[in-house]
Write an enzyme that holds these catalytic residues in place. Structure first.
Site, PDB file in Angstrom:
ATOM      1  N   GLY A  12       0.773  -1.245   0.000  1.00 23.57           N
ATOM      2  CA  GLY A  12       0.000   0.000   0.000  1.00 23.57           C
ATOM      3  C   GLY A  12       0.802   1.292   0.000  1.00 23.57           C
ATOM      4  O   GLY A  12       0.297   2.325   0.441  1.00 23.57           O
ATOM      5  N   ASN A  14       1.545   3.077  -2.582  1.00 21.90           N
ATOM      6  CA  ASN A  14       0.858   4.020  -3.485  1.00 21.90           C
ATOM      7  C   ASN A  14      -0.382   4.602  -2.814  1.00 21.90           C
ATOM      8  O   ASN A  14      -0.688   5.781  -2.986  1.00 21.90           O
ATOM      9  CB  ASN A  14       0.499   3.329  -4.807  1.00 21.90           C
ATOM     10  CG  ASN A  14       1.678   3.276  -5.757  1.00 21.90           C
ATOM     11  OD1 ASN A  14       2.079   4.290  -6.317  1.00 21.90           O
ATOM     12  ND2 ASN A  14       2.263   2.095  -5.911  1.00 21.90           N
ATOM     13  N   ARG A  65     -14.275 -15.503 -10.815  1.00 26.16           N
ATOM     14  CA  ARG A  65     -13.956 -14.102 -11.083  1.00 26.16           C
ATOM     15  C   ARG A  65     -15.204 -13.233 -11.208  1.00 26.16           C
ATOM     16  O   ARG A  65     -15.293 -12.143 -10.655  1.00 26.16           O
ATOM     17  CB  ARG A  65     -13.100 -13.995 -12.359  1.00 26.16           C
ATOM     18  CG  ARG A  65     -12.435 -12.643 -12.516  1.00 26.16           C
ATOM     19  CD  ARG A  65     -11.716 -12.471 -13.836  1.00 26.16           C
ATOM     20  NE  ARG A  65     -10.795 -13.535 -14.180  1.00 26.16           N
ATOM     21  CZ  ARG A  65      -9.614 -13.725 -13.595  1.00 26.16           C
ATOM     22  NH1 ARG A  65      -9.229 -12.940 -12.622  1.00 26.16           N
ATOM     23  NH2 ARG A  65      -8.844 -14.720 -13.975  1.00 26.16           N
ATOM     24  N   ILE A  92      -7.035 -10.044 -11.919  1.00 23.05           N
ATOM     25  CA  ILE A  92      -7.443  -9.561 -13.239  1.00 23.05           C
ATOM     26  C   ILE A  92      -8.943  -9.255 -13.167  1.00 23.05           C
ATOM     27  O   ILE A  92      -9.720 -10.052 -12.627  1.00 23.05           O
ATOM     28  CB  ILE A  92      -7.152 -10.632 -14.309  1.00 23.05           C
ATOM     29  CG1 ILE A  92      -5.630 -10.833 -14.404  1.00 23.05           C
ATOM     30  CG2 ILE A  92      -7.747 -10.242 -15.660  1.00 23.05           C
ATOM     31  CD1 ILE A  92      -5.209 -12.015 -15.239  1.00 23.05           C
ATOM     32  N   HIS A 109       1.517   0.580 -13.113  1.00 30.32           N
ATOM     33  CA  HIS A 109       2.324  -0.587 -13.472  1.00 30.32           C
ATOM     34  C   HIS A 109       3.811  -0.205 -13.464  1.00 30.32           C
ATOM     35  O   HIS A 109       4.174   0.840 -14.019  1.00 30.32           O
ATOM     36  CB  HIS A 109       1.912  -1.090 -14.861  1.00 30.32           C
ATOM     37  CG  HIS A 109       2.687  -2.295 -15.283  1.00 30.32           C
ATOM     38  ND1 HIS A 109       2.448  -3.550 -14.763  1.00 30.32           N
ATOM     39  CD2 HIS A 109       3.730  -2.429 -16.139  1.00 30.32           C
ATOM     40  CE1 HIS A 109       3.297  -4.406 -15.292  1.00 30.32           C
ATOM     41  NE2 HIS A 109       4.089  -3.765 -16.117  1.00 30.32           N
ATOM     42  N   GLU A 143      -7.915  -6.111 -21.483  1.00 33.62           N
ATOM     43  CA  GLU A 143      -6.662  -6.874 -21.490  1.00 33.62           C
ATOM     44  C   GLU A 143      -5.756  -6.406 -20.352  1.00 33.62           C
ATOM     45  O   GLU A 143      -5.828  -5.247 -19.937  1.00 33.62           O
ATOM     46  CB  GLU A 143      -5.943  -6.669 -22.833  1.00 33.62           C
ATOM     47  CG  GLU A 143      -6.671  -7.350 -23.978  1.00 33.62           C
ATOM     48  CD  GLU A 143      -5.994  -7.036 -25.311  1.00 33.62           C
ATOM     49  OE1 GLU A 143      -4.786  -7.287 -25.444  1.00 33.62           O
ATOM     50  OE2 GLU A 143      -6.686  -6.520 -26.198  1.00 33.62           O
ATOM     51  N   ASP A 145      -2.854  -4.886 -18.308  1.00 32.13           N
ATOM     52  CA  ASP A 145      -1.819  -3.856 -18.468  1.00 32.13           C
ATOM     53  C   ASP A 145      -1.807  -3.287 -19.887  1.00 32.13           C
ATOM     54  O   ASP A 145      -0.748  -3.163 -20.516  1.00 32.13           O
ATOM     55  CB  ASP A 145      -0.428  -4.432 -18.110  1.00 32.13           C
ATOM     56  CG  ASP A 145      -0.353  -4.844 -16.644  1.00 32.13           C
ATOM     57  OD1 ASP A 145      -1.058  -4.243 -15.823  1.00 32.13           O
ATOM     58  OD2 ASP A 145       0.412  -5.780 -16.338  1.00 32.13           O
ATOM     59  N   GLU A 174       6.537   6.160  -9.086  1.00 33.98           N
ATOM     60  CA  GLU A 174       5.125   5.744  -9.154  1.00 33.98           C
ATOM     61  C   GLU A 174       4.248   6.635  -8.282  1.00 33.98           C
ATOM     62  O   GLU A 174       3.141   6.996  -8.671  1.00 33.98           O
ATOM     63  CB  GLU A 174       4.973   4.309  -8.649  1.00 33.98           C
ATOM     64  CG  GLU A 174       5.450   3.249  -9.595  1.00 33.98           C
ATOM     65  CD  GLU A 174       5.145   1.855  -9.065  1.00 33.98           C
ATOM     66  OE1 GLU A 174       4.092   1.672  -8.430  1.00 33.98           O
ATOM     67  OE2 GLU A 174       5.973   0.962  -9.269  1.00 33.98           O
TER      68      GLU A 174
HETATM   69  C1  GRF Z   1       3.557  -1.216  -7.497  1.00 29.31           C
HETATM   70  O1  GRF Z   1       4.833  -1.478  -7.982  1.00 29.31           O
HETATM   71  C2  GRF Z   1       2.570  -1.091  -8.622  1.00 29.31           C
HETATM   72  O2  GRF Z   1       3.123  -0.519  -9.774  1.00 29.31           O
HETATM   73  C3  GRF Z   1       2.202  -2.516  -8.889  1.00 29.31           C
HETATM   74  O3  GRF Z   1       2.130  -3.090  -7.604  1.00 29.31           O
HETATM   75  C4  GRF Z   1       2.997  -2.399  -6.717  1.00 29.31           C
HETATM   76  C5  GRF Z   1       2.186  -1.954  -5.546  1.00 29.31           C
HETATM   77  O4  GRF Z   1       2.976  -1.376  -4.537  1.00 29.31           O
HETATM   78  N1  GRF Z   1       0.985  -2.612  -9.660  1.00 29.31           N
HETATM   79  P1  GRF Z   1       2.314  -0.746  -3.248  1.00 29.31           P
HETATM   80  O5  GRF Z   1       1.419  -1.810  -2.625  1.00 29.31           O
HETATM   81  O6  GRF Z   1       1.520   0.457  -3.671  1.00 29.31           O
HETATM   82  O7  GRF Z   1       3.448  -0.385  -2.350  1.00 29.31           O
END
Ligand code: GRF
Length: 217
Positions: A12, A14, A65, A92, A109, A143, A145, A174
């Site tokens: 987490g 991000n 899913r 997905i 990503h 699809e 990514d 990121e």
């Molecule tokens: C990040 O590298 C993101 O790009 C990828 O998963 C990771 C998540 O990291 N999709 P965090 O949980 O936000 O630290």
């Protein structure tokens, strides 16, 4: 206010960056209202609780899913979520989920898409021998990514990099990329035409030059 849900399976960071940006008034009229995870012990859920954000675990056990996503979409609909952010959500999405929130789901990503989709972006970049990699935010389509690209950061690959070191360098970009992408969305500055995302107010020249490796003479 634009209500945002963050879907995350793991640490987490991000999500944390989004919360920090919201606290610093750098996220525009966005409010992170919900953090949803498929993993009960995801650190992202703990971050949400600490931030006073609703933390919801939806257990995928015994659900296919479609059935799982129906529950997730119901939870999002009930709360009137406007934007879904996938921040390390290791599932997905079904076509039905994508259609219900078309151009309202942003994924981040750790590679320069369309290179190196799927897992282990930094590892794939090292194995391929590229000299630059980075991160990508994009709208989610059917699809993996693949959908229309919003923003990208460029990160050099250095001679002694391990996937961990390179992954950390990418991750630092990121956080900024995701905050900026959410801000542009909630300010209504993103429009999608086919594969292309138009950003209102975009400069016609890059602010920073592209990375060119220095070579000893
Ligand atoms: C990040 O590298 C993101 O790009 C990828 O998963 C990771 C998540 O990291 N999709 P965090 O949980 O936000 O630290």
């Amino acid at each position: 206010m634009v209500d945002v849900a963050v879907l995350a399976s793991g640490r987490g960071s991000n999500l944390q960056a989004l919360c920090q940006a919201q606290a610093d008034h750098r996220l525009g009229p966005a409010r992170v209202r919900l953090v949803l995870s498929d993993q009960e012990d995801a650190r992202a859920l703990q971050i949400a609780r600490d931030e006073g954000i609703e933390a919801l675990h939806i257990d995928p056990a015994g659900l296919d899913r479609e059935a799982y996503d129906a529950r997730v979409v119901a939870a999002l609909d009930e709360r009137g979520i406007d934007l879904v952010v996938l921040a390390g959500f290791l599932r997905i999405l079904s076509p039905r989920f994508v259609q219900a929130y078309r151009h309202r789901i942003i994924n981040i990503h750790p590679a320069l898409l369309p290179s190196f989709p799927g897992l282990d972006g930094p590892r794939q970049a090292l194995d391929h021998g590229v000299r630059v990699t980075g991160a990508t935010t994009h709208f989610v389509d059917e699809e993996v990514d693949h959908g229309p690209i919003i923003l990208q950061s460029v990160v050099p690959v250095l001679p002694d990099d391990t996937d961990e070191v390179l992954g950390e360098r990418i991750l630092a970009t990121e956080h900024e990329l995701l905050v900026e992408s959410v801000r542009l969305f909630v300010e209504g500055r993103l429009s999608v035409s086919g594969r292309k995302v138009e950003i209102k107010g975009e400069r016609s020249y890059p602010r920073t030059p592209l990375f060119v490796p220095e070579v000893a003479t």
